[in-house]
Design a protein around this motif. Structure first.
Motif, short mmCIF file in Angstrom:
data_model
loop_
_atom_site.label_atom_id
_atom_site.label_comp_id
_atom_site.label_asym_id
_atom_site.label_seq_id
_atom_site.Cartn_x
_atom_site.Cartn_y
_atom_site.Cartn_z
N ARG B 43 36.36 -73.65 -37.27
CA ARG B 43 36.27 -74.89 -38.07
C ARG B 43 37.61 -75.22 -38.70
NH1 ARG B 43 31.24 -73.21 -39.81
NH2 ARG B 43 32.14 -72.35 -41.71
N MET B 44 38.25 -74.19 -39.24
CA MET B 44 39.56 -74.36 -39.87
C MET B 44 40.56 -74.95 -38.88
SD MET B 44 40.97 -71.10 -41.85
CE MET B 44 40.85 -70.90 -43.57
N PHE B 45 40.57 -74.37 -37.68
CA PHE B 45 41.54 -74.78 -36.67
C PHE B 45 41.29 -76.23 -36.23
CE2 PHE B 45 42.90 -74.90 -32.11
CZ PHE B 45 44.25 -74.88 -32.36
N GLU B 46 40.01 -76.59 -36.04
CA GLU B 46 39.69 -77.97 -35.66
C GLU B 46 40.21 -78.94 -36.71
OE1 GLU B 46 38.58 -79.11 -32.79
OE2 GLU B 46 38.68 -77.01 -32.14
N ARG B 47 39.97 -78.59 -37.99
CA ARG B 47 40.43 -79.45 -39.07
C ARG B 47 41.96 -79.53 -39.09
NH1 ARG B 47 36.71 -77.87 -42.96
NH2 ARG B 47 38.19 -76.26 -43.60
N ASP B 48 42.61 -78.40 -38.88
CA ASP B 48 44.08 -78.37 -38.89
C ASP B 48 44.65 -79.26 -37.78
OD1 ASP B 48 43.96 -76.69 -40.99
OD2 ASP B 48 44.63 -74.88 -39.93
N LYS B 49 44.00 -79.20 -36.60
CA LYS B 49 44.48 -80.06 -35.50
C LYS B 49 44.39 -81.53 -35.88
CE LYS B 49 41.96 -78.81 -32.04
NZ LYS B 49 41.33 -78.87 -30.73
N ASP B 50 43.22 -81.90 -36.48
CA ASP B 50 43.05 -83.30 -36.90
C ASP B 50 44.06 -83.69 -37.96
OD1 ASP B 50 40.98 -83.59 -35.18
OD2 ASP B 50 39.39 -83.34 -36.68
N ASP B 51 44.28 -82.76 -38.90
CA ASP B 51 45.23 -83.04 -39.98
C ASP B 51 46.63 -83.26 -39.43
OD1 ASP B 51 43.36 -83.00 -41.95
OD2 ASP B 51 43.76 -80.95 -42.61
N LEU B 52 47.05 -82.38 -38.52
CA LEU B 52 48.39 -82.55 -37.96
C LEU B 52 48.49 -83.86 -37.18
CD1 LEU B 52 49.49 -78.97 -36.78
CD2 LEU B 52 50.21 -80.24 -38.79
N ARG B 53 47.41 -84.20 -36.46
CA ARG B 53 47.43 -85.46 -35.72
C ARG B 53 47.57 -86.63 -36.69
NH1 ARG B 53 42.92 -85.02 -32.56
NH2 ARG B 53 44.18 -83.80 -31.12
N SER B 54 46.89 -86.52 -37.84
CA SER B 54 46.94 -87.64 -38.79
C SER B 54 48.34 -87.83 -39.38
CB SER B 54 45.91 -87.46 -39.90
OG SER B 54 46.41 -86.56 -40.87
N ILE B 55 49.17 -86.79 -39.36
CA ILE B 55 50.55 -87.01 -39.80
C ILE B 55 51.49 -87.15 -38.60
CG2 ILE B 55 50.25 -85.94 -42.07
CD1 ILE B 55 51.65 -83.44 -41.00
N GLY B 56 50.92 -87.43 -37.45
CA GLY B 56 51.73 -87.80 -36.29
C GLY B 56 52.20 -86.65 -35.43
N ILE B 57 51.59 -85.48 -35.57
CA ILE B 57 51.98 -84.37 -34.70
C ILE B 57 50.88 -84.14 -33.67
CG2 ILE B 57 52.55 -81.90 -34.64
CD1 ILE B 57 53.54 -82.19 -37.52
N GLU B 58 51.22 -84.37 -32.40
CA GLU B 58 50.22 -84.24 -31.34
C GLU B 58 50.21 -82.83 -30.77
OE1 GLU B 58 47.83 -86.11 -30.15
OE2 GLU B 58 48.29 -87.74 -31.57
N ILE B 59 49.04 -82.23 -30.76
CA ILE B 59 48.91 -80.91 -30.16
C ILE B 59 48.36 -81.09 -28.75
CG2 ILE B 59 47.70 -78.69 -30.29
CD1 ILE B 59 47.70 -78.99 -33.30
#
Lengths: 306, 313
Positions: B43-59
């Protein structure tokens, strides 16, 4: 979009931006660093402490970033992974595109920078995904700005030709500039006017010419010695409500009500009533009212005579 | 808060530095901050991915090897992360920095400032020779600008209440095309849905907020659409002949061409767009300006003067 992100994300962004910034500006003072990122010095110290714990997996001295900031000057090593600045986001690109257009408009037509700006604009436009043009114009020339900038920096004075709209006349003045200020969308030069012997403000777009002169001495004086008493007047608005609301700065407006306002110039009141082409009527003061009627008759007679 | 941002920074570093895709398992084992049960780590990792995407970092997700039936792996490609403006000179940096400084305190000030920090992080010295260093400045600040820009970028419709020229509140629905600023005013234009025409609006005449509505990509912005050009070509055009007293009415002279010198007066030809505001500026100059042509303009002024005499008599 920069719609106020949650605090941890703002913090993450700042941490990620700090690394390349320090890498490119090694030895920067903690104070300057805090100012650059718009945070307090203690927040900046906390940020640096957090960064100090970050690095590649393993998190031994070999993998961690090597930050030094105890002396009040900050430098960073072992930060190759993050040392490139992040790509520009949408808002940043838009800000740069509009800023470039504004800059272009303010440059002289023969400036060799136009081409460079075009190239940058087309590169950034491609990144933004906005296919229409984002425009910003300025009616102040860059050579005028350069003169003012130079006078501000060297604390010299300026000879200016200034067009006063109220009197519709041009005057030559020697001024010592203090700052360029923006109010209600218009740029003003705040300066001591040696001809008037007092501080005055000048709209940048009405300065027709200016030449840098040697520094002129500003005499010590009591401030607020200006003789601009304001004059109360009352108008009634008949039509074009939106325009009149904006022109006379009336907060709430409807037809057939009377509004009181203040002006520092009789000329302004008379010209504004004429320049509203009948959308407002001056109720008071009576002497200005009579002047308007008289003046209108005089102009009318001239029209009817030929 | 600093634990979370610390984890996000470490995740970014690890995913940027890796040459191959890292599996979730590797991420949880090697990156500090992932704790608890496997579900809570997920869950933590999913949220982190979304958070990074929201500041413009694409994983990027990848590394699925069909032969081994691998699980998905993750990485951040440096070329997507890094600022790349192509070949760029010190003069370019100086120009971009000035462009960013134009926003000092105005609508996109925060974005402009972070852009400026990125420019200063490129390690290229700004070359300020031959560039006027006092940047022209934007002079306005509003949340509405950001909303309209978002709508343009995402192709969404906007809804707002607009103040008409007689101060009525009118609800408008618009597909926005572009924004612009001129002489201290900010504008946006787009297709007005109820009128099915391109219209231009002034931001300060919007009453309340601009809201986004409808789906993304619901229209296409015409390529190269230029609001200021449209403003100019849309307006009515007329040619007037005026007599102006010498050294007077500088505002009108700016756009006028001299036809004849008449001694105390000078005769000018001048092109005008909006006749109402043109009459306003002629009358502002009182008895220093006389209109000769066109006749309808002359008649309108005579009528206005008659009204002024009556209403102020």
């Amino acid at each position: 979009m920069v719609k106020a992100r949650p605090a941890p994300l703002q913090h993450t962004e700042r941490l990620l931006s700090l690394v390349p910034f320090i890498s490119a500006n090694q030895g920067i003072s903690l104070k300057d660093l805090a100012a650059t990122f718009n945070v307090s010095e203690s927040q900046m110290s906390a940020d640096l402490t957090t960064l100090w714990m970050c690095g590649l997996p393993g998190y031994t001295a070999l993998e961690l970033m090597d930050l030094s900031f105890e002396s009040g000057f900050v430098s960073i090593r072992n930060a190759q992974t993050l040392e490139n600045p992040r790509t520009l986001n949408f808002d940043e690109i838009v800000a740069l595109l509009m800023g470039l257009d504004l800059l272009k408009e303010s440059l002289d037509a023969d400036s060799n920078l136009h081409e460079k700006i075009e190239v940058l604009t087309s590169r950034l436009s491609q990144k933004s995904g906005i296919v229409s043009r984002l425009r910003a114009t300025s009616d102040v020339s860059s050579s005028l700005r350069a003169q003012i900038e130079s006078a501000l920096r060297s604390q010299s004075s300026l000879d200016i030709s200034y067009h006063s709209l109220y009197n519709d006349s041009v005057s030559e003045r020697l001024v010592s500039p203090l700052e360029v200020r923006i109010e209600n969308g218009t740029e003003y030069l705040v300066a001591f006017c040696h001809n008037a012997g007092a501080f005055r403000i000048f709209r940048l777009d009405r300065i027709l010419k200016c030449v840098v002169k040697e520094k002129a001495h500003i005499p010590k004086q009591e401030s607020n010695s200006n003789n601009g008493q304001s004059l109360e007047f009352t108008i009634r608005v008949n039509s074009r409500l939106r325009l009149m609301k904006e022109r006379f700065a009336i907060p709430h407006i409807s037809t057939s009500d009377e509004y009181q306002s203040l002006s520092f110039s009789q000329q302004w009141i008379i010209r504004s009533v004429f320049g509203s082409s009948g959308s407002v009527q001056l109720i008071e003061p009576a002497n200005l009212r009579a002047q308007i009627a008289q003046k209108a008759q005089l102009i009318l007679d001239r029209y009817l005579a030929n | 808060m600093s634990r979370k941002s610390e984890r996000l920074v470490n995740l970014t570093i690890a995913l940027l530095a890796t040459k191959r895709y890292l599996t979730k398992d590797e991420i949880f084992r090697s990156i500090e901050g992932y704790e608890g049960s496997i579900e809570s780590k997920e869950r933590m990792f999913e949220r982190d991915k979304d958070d990074l995407r929201s500041i413009g970092i694409e994983i990027e997700v990848g590394g699925l090897d069909p032969l081994f039936n691998d699980e998905a792996g993750y990485r951040i490609k440096p070329e997507n992360y890094k600022l790349d403006l192509g070949v760029i000179s010190g003069t370019d940096i100086a120009l971009l920095s000035l462009a960013a400084q134009a926003w000092n305190g105005a609508a996109l000030g925060t974005a402009a400032n972070s852009a400026l920090v990125k420019l200063k992080s490129m390690g290229i010295d700004s070359d300020l020779d031959s560039i006027p260093t006092l940047a022209p400045r934007m002079a306005w600040s509003s949340q509405e600008l950001e909303t309209v820009l978002e709508a343009i970028a995402k192709g969404r419709k906007i809804v707002f209440v607009y103040i008409s020229s007689e101060l009525n509140n009118e609800t408008r629905e618009v597909f926005p095309y572009a924004v612009a600023t001129r002489e201290g005013h900010w504008y946006f234009s787009g297709l007005d849905c109820s009128k099915n025409e391109v219209r231009t609006f002034r931001f300060d005449r919007v009453n309340g907020e601009v809201s986004l509505t409808g789906k993304e990509n619901s229209f296409q912005v015409p390529h190269g659409f230029d609001l200021l050009e449209v403003l100019e070509t849309d307006a009515e055009h007329g040619l007037a002949v005026l007599d102006i007293r010498k050294n007077k009415a500088l505002m009108l002279r700016k756009n006028a061409s001299l036809v004849a010198d008449l001694g105390e007066w000078e005769r000018f030809k001048i092109e005008y767009t909006d006749s109402n505001s043109f009459i306003d500026s002629i009358l502002w100059h009182l008895d220093d300006v006389v209109v000769l042509e066109p006749t309808e303009l002359r008649l309108a002024i005579i009528q206005t003067l008659r009204d002024l005499v009556v209403s102020h008599g």
